[in-house]
Structures are given as structure tokens and as C-alpha cells.
Design a protein around this motif. Structure first.
Motif, mmCIF file in Angstrom:
data_model
loop_
_atom_site.group_PDB
_atom_site.id
_atom_site.type_symbol
_atom_site.label_atom_id
_atom_site.label_comp_id
_atom_site.label_asym_id
_atom_site.label_seq_id
_atom_site.Cartn_x
_atom_site.Cartn_y
_atom_site.Cartn_z
ATOM 1 N N TYR A 121 -1.054 -3.447 -6.642
ATOM 2 C CA TYR A 121 0.300 -3.709 -7.143
ATOM 3 C C TYR A 121 1.106 -2.419 -7.212
ATOM 4 O O TYR A 121 2.258 -2.360 -6.794
ATOM 5 N N GLN A 122 0.497 -1.349 -7.702
ATOM 6 C CA GLN A 122 1.204 -0.081 -7.839
ATOM 7 C C GLN A 122 1.626 0.473 -6.477
ATOM 8 O O GLN A 122 2.732 0.954 -6.310
ATOM 9 N N VAL A 123 0.749 0.402 -5.494
ATOM 10 C CA VAL A 123 1.069 0.905 -4.154
ATOM 11 C C VAL A 123 2.137 0.029 -3.507
ATOM 12 O O VAL A 123 3.085 0.523 -2.900
ATOM 13 N N PHE A 124 2.008 -1.282 -3.661
ATOM 14 C CA PHE A 124 3.001 -2.201 -3.104
ATOM 15 C C PHE A 124 4.384 -1.875 -3.660
ATOM 16 O O PHE A 124 5.354 -1.768 -2.917
ATOM 17 N N LEU A 125 4.499 -1.704 -4.978
ATOM 18 C CA LEU A 125 5.789 -1.391 -5.592
ATOM 19 C C LEU A 125 6.319 -0.026 -5.164
ATOM 20 O O LEU A 125 7.518 0.130 -4.955
ATOM 21 N N ALA A 126 5.440 0.933 -5.023
ATOM 22 C CA ALA A 126 5.862 2.288 -4.670
ATOM 23 C C ALA A 126 6.455 2.355 -3.266
ATOM 24 O O ALA A 126 7.375 3.126 -3.018
ATOM 25 N N HIS A 127 5.944 1.537 -2.349
ATOM 26 C CA HIS A 127 6.368 1.654 -0.949
ATOM 27 C C HIS A 127 7.312 0.550 -0.491
ATOM 28 O O HIS A 127 8.068 0.746 0.446
ATOM 29 N N GLN A 128 7.254 -0.607 -1.108
ATOM 30 C CA GLN A 128 8.187 -1.699 -0.832
ATOM 31 C C GLN A 128 8.374 -2.048 0.643
ATOM 32 O O GLN A 128 9.448 -2.431 1.071
ATOM 33 N N ARG A 129 7.356 -1.929 1.432
ATOM 34 C CA ARG A 129 7.389 -2.372 2.831
ATOM 35 C C ARG A 129 6.172 -3.249 3.061
ATOM 36 O O ARG A 129 5.106 -2.994 2.506
ATOM 37 N N HIS A 130 6.341 -4.238 3.909
ATOM 38 C CA HIS A 130 5.198 -5.073 4.256
ATOM 39 C C HIS A 130 5.482 -5.850 5.526
ATOM 40 O O HIS A 130 6.590 -5.845 6.032
ATOM 41 N N VAL A 131 4.458 -6.506 6.026
ATOM 42 C CA VAL A 131 4.579 -7.305 7.237
ATOM 43 C C VAL A 131 5.253 -8.624 6.865
ATOM 44 O O VAL A 131 4.795 -9.316 5.952
ATOM 45 N N PRO A 132 6.349 -8.989 7.528
ATOM 46 C CA PRO A 132 6.994 -10.266 7.227
ATOM 47 C C PRO A 132 6.016 -11.431 7.353
ATOM 48 O O PRO A 132 5.246 -11.505 8.304
ATOM 49 N N GLY A 133 6.022 -12.305 6.355
ATOM 50 C CA GLY A 133 5.156 -13.468 6.363
ATOM 51 C C GLY A 133 3.745 -13.219 5.884
ATOM 52 O O GLY A 133 2.913 -14.113 5.898
ATOM 53 N N SER A 134 3.456 -11.990 5.437
ATOM 54 C CA SER A 134 2.090 -11.682 5.015
ATOM 55 C C SER A 134 1.747 -12.345 3.685
ATOM 56 O O SER A 134 2.613 -12.646 2.877
#
Length: 140
Positions: free
Chosen positions: A35-48
Motif C-alpha cells: 500500500y505504501q509503495v502504491f501510494l508513493a508512486h501512483q502508477r500502475h498497469v491499466p486494468g490490473s
């Protein structure tokens, strides 16, 4: 002396994953960052699908019968371990080479629009519905 054979990480490149996107045989993409890494970077694969790596036994049955690409921030420890676990459970799984950071450099991944409470729960490992990413699909 007979040694134990360790599985070799099976990876897919950002470019190959991008080519498969939007095709009928495209793999499910599972984001296992914290969760912390996800919030820090705010990028992801669409539809993941966002899933906690420490709760893999709970969500793995839902991806059986599909090919899966597992992503983490740098494409190392988390994604390799989860992909290996899934392969051991009979799921066709690969890790994204270079992770989200590689895709960010290639501009293939989009910023997240928001982090919902459901996404937050999935990332923290609590039970609840399985969220999809909130990023819009890449054009064309």
C-alpha cells in the motif's frame, strides 16, 4: 552431491505486455506492491488487479485457468516470488521484467486517478471485493 534446483524467474517485458493488451488472450495483471509503495508512486498497469502478496493463498484460486503477469515496483523480489508461487499452484504466471518502474520509464503505465477505500483494503491485505485499477485504458 545432489542439489536442489531453484526455479528460474520467468519474465515478460513491458513491450510484450503492451502488445498483448487489448487482445483476447491478454493475461490478467496482478499488482502486488505494498500500500505504501502504491501510494508513493501512483502508477500502475491499466486494468490490473491489486492484491496483497502475503494473502496469495486467498486470491490465487480466482486466477486459475488464466495466464497472469505479476507486477511490483522494480520487478524483483515480490513479483518473482508471487509468480513462482502461482506456477507451483498450476497457474501460468510471469513476472514483469523491471516492474512498474520500467513501464514508467517507457511511459506505458498511467497515473492512478484515485485510490479508493476498496483498493486500500486490497493493498493492506484485508478481505473485501477484488478491485480493478482506476486508471483509464491506454488509447488505441
Amino acid at each position: 552431491m545432489q542439489g536442489r534446483v531453484l526455479p528460474v524467474p520467468i519474465t515478460i517485458t513491458v513491450e510484450k505486455l503492451a502488445r498483448l493488451s487489448g487482445t483476447p488472450g491478454r493475461p490478467a495483471v496482478v499488482d502486488v506492491r505494498t500500500y505504501q509503495v502504491f501510494l508513493a508512486h501512483q502508477r500502475h498497469v491499466p486494468g490490473s488487479l491489486v492484491r496483497a502478496s502475503d494473502r496469495i493463498a486467498e486470491w490465487a484460486p480466482r486466477v486459475r485457468g488464466r495466464s497472469v503477469v505479476v507486477v511490483c515496483e522494480y520487478g524483483r523480489r515480490n513479483s518473482y516470488g508471487v509468480a513462482a508461487w502461482l506456477r507451483g499452484a498450476g497457474v501460468e504466471a510471469e513476472a514483469l521484467q523491471g516492474g512498474i518502474s520500467e513501464g514508467r520509464r517507457a511511459a506505458d503505465f498511467r497515473p492512478a486517478r484515485s485510490v479508493t477505500a476498496t483498493s486500500r483494503a486490497a493493498l493492506s491485505g484485508s478481505r473485501g471485493p477484488a478491485p480493478r485499477s482506476t486508471a483509464s485504458p491506454a488509447p488505441g
